[in-house]
Design a protein around this motif. Sequence first.
Motif, PDB file in Angstrom:
ATOM      1  N   PRO A 181       0.990  -1.004   0.418  1.00 55.84           N
ATOM      2  CA  PRO A 181      -0.442  -0.019  -0.303  1.00 55.84           C
ATOM      3  C   PRO A 181       0.788   1.379   0.436  1.00 55.84           C
ATOM      4  O   PRO A 181       2.121   1.248   0.359  1.00 55.84           O
ATOM      5  CB  PRO A 181      -1.144  -0.043   0.933  1.00 55.84           C
ATOM      6  N   PHE A 190      -3.857  -0.846  13.215  1.00 53.60           N
ATOM      7  CA  PHE A 190      -5.683  -0.353  12.490  1.00 53.60           C
ATOM      8  C   PHE A 190      -5.786  -0.866  11.056  1.00 53.60           C
ATOM      9  O   PHE A 190      -6.728  -0.390  10.416  1.00 53.60           O
ATOM     10  CB  PHE A 190      -5.222   1.019  12.661  1.00 53.60           C
ATOM     11  N   THR A 191      -5.259  -2.151  10.166  1.00 54.12           N
ATOM     12  CA  THR A 191      -5.846  -1.337   9.153  1.00 54.12           C
ATOM     13  C   THR A 191      -5.161  -3.732   9.717  1.00 54.12           C
ATOM     14  O   THR A 191      -4.580  -4.426  10.044  1.00 54.12           O
ATOM     15  CB  THR A 191      -4.747  -1.887   8.480  1.00 54.12           C
ATOM     16  N   ASP A 192      -6.126  -3.977   8.192  1.00 58.84           N
ATOM     17  CA  ASP A 192      -6.034  -5.632   8.239  1.00 58.84           C
ATOM     18  C   ASP A 192      -4.341  -6.178   7.938  1.00 58.84           C
ATOM     19  O   ASP A 192      -4.767  -7.455   8.025  1.00 58.84           O
ATOM     20  CB  ASP A 192      -6.790  -6.552   7.546  1.00 58.84           C
ATOM     21  N   LYS A 193      -3.823  -5.567   7.337  1.00 57.91           N
ATOM     22  CA  LYS A 193      -2.247  -5.873   6.943  1.00 57.91           C
ATOM     23  C   LYS A 193      -1.814  -6.187   8.195  1.00 57.91           C
ATOM     24  O   LYS A 193      -0.615  -6.949   7.744  1.00 57.91           O
ATOM     25  CB  LYS A 193      -1.945  -4.842   6.526  1.00 57.91           C
ATOM     26  N   PHE A 202      -0.348   1.727  10.867  1.00 57.41           N
ATOM     27  CA  PHE A 202      -0.457   1.633  10.060  1.00 57.41           C
ATOM     28  C   PHE A 202      -1.293  -0.349   9.956  1.00 57.41           C
ATOM     29  O   PHE A 202      -2.060  -0.086   9.428  1.00 57.41           O
ATOM     30  CB  PHE A 202      -0.077   2.103   8.256  1.00 57.41           C
ATOM     31  N   TYR A 203      -0.667  -0.205  10.936  1.00 58.39           N
ATOM     32  CA  TYR A 203      -0.219  -2.222  10.663  1.00 58.39           C
ATOM     33  C   TYR A 203      -1.578  -2.342  11.799  1.00 58.39           C
ATOM     34  O   TYR A 203      -1.698  -3.416  11.650  1.00 58.39           O
ATOM     35  CB  TYR A 203       0.812  -2.792  10.578  1.00 58.39           C
ATOM     36  N   ARG A 261      -2.046  -8.599   9.570  1.00 59.31           N
ATOM     37  CA  ARG A 261      -1.523 -10.184   8.978  1.00 59.31           C
ATOM     38  C   ARG A 261      -0.401 -11.006   8.747  1.00 59.31           C
ATOM     39  O   ARG A 261       0.266 -12.004   8.606  1.00 59.31           O
ATOM     40  CB  ARG A 261      -3.175 -10.592   8.197  1.00 59.31           C
ATOM     41  N   TYR A 284      -1.000 -11.631   1.499  1.00 54.67           N
ATOM     42  CA  TYR A 284      -1.006 -11.257   2.939  1.00 54.67           C
ATOM     43  C   TYR A 284       0.135 -12.002   3.408  1.00 54.67           C
ATOM     44  O   TYR A 284      -0.093 -12.423   4.590  1.00 54.67           O
ATOM     45  CB  TYR A 284      -2.271 -11.147   3.569  1.00 54.67           C
TER      46      TYR A 284
END
Length: 212
Positions: free
Chosen positions: A14, A76-79, A73-74, A81, A120
Amino acid sequence: MTDKPRMRKIYVHPLPIRIWHWLNAFGFITLILTGVQIRYLDLVDVLSFKTAVAVHNAVGWILVGNFFVWLIFYLFTDKIRVYHPELSPLKHFRDTFRQAKFYGYGIFKGEPNPHHMSAYRKFNPLQSMMYQIIMMLIVPLQFFTGLLLWDLKRFAGAVEFFGGVRVVDTVHVLLFIFFTAFIFAHPYLASLGHTTWGHFKAMITGYEDVDD
């Protein structure tokens, strides 16, 4: 004649991560160069000592802020994973061994990479383990020792608690050596994709080429 494998593009990196990555890369290179200037003042005379210290400190604070951008960022996002560890010790050991064997032997024999990237699962087992150690232990420790050295008077109590200036400075320098080695190793490992420049381009566009 063997046909080339068909490739497709997947979005892996991203925009916030790409910005963080390049800012981090150029920032750490600047810290390394100014650190050499500060440490070896009699041998390197590119900047004045005062200027080198000022640049080193300013870039250090920028990278501290950059680290928290990465962390938030990591978190609070699904990234997040991407950094989830393998919970099966047996599978982790088996996959890590396969990846180490590929880097140490298989890659020179033209064998395929055992790791198949996805949005992912962008890190192979060795990368996953290493990056977790670097980002959650080594980078914060480097920032912390740098903070103590930044203002020895203000943090005199903490410096003494950790063994004095010599101990704090030694840890900071040893980590500096580690990051210097990492700066050289990282581009080499990044060149081991489907093409030499594939991973570099992906960190600009966000898209990785993977086997279809």
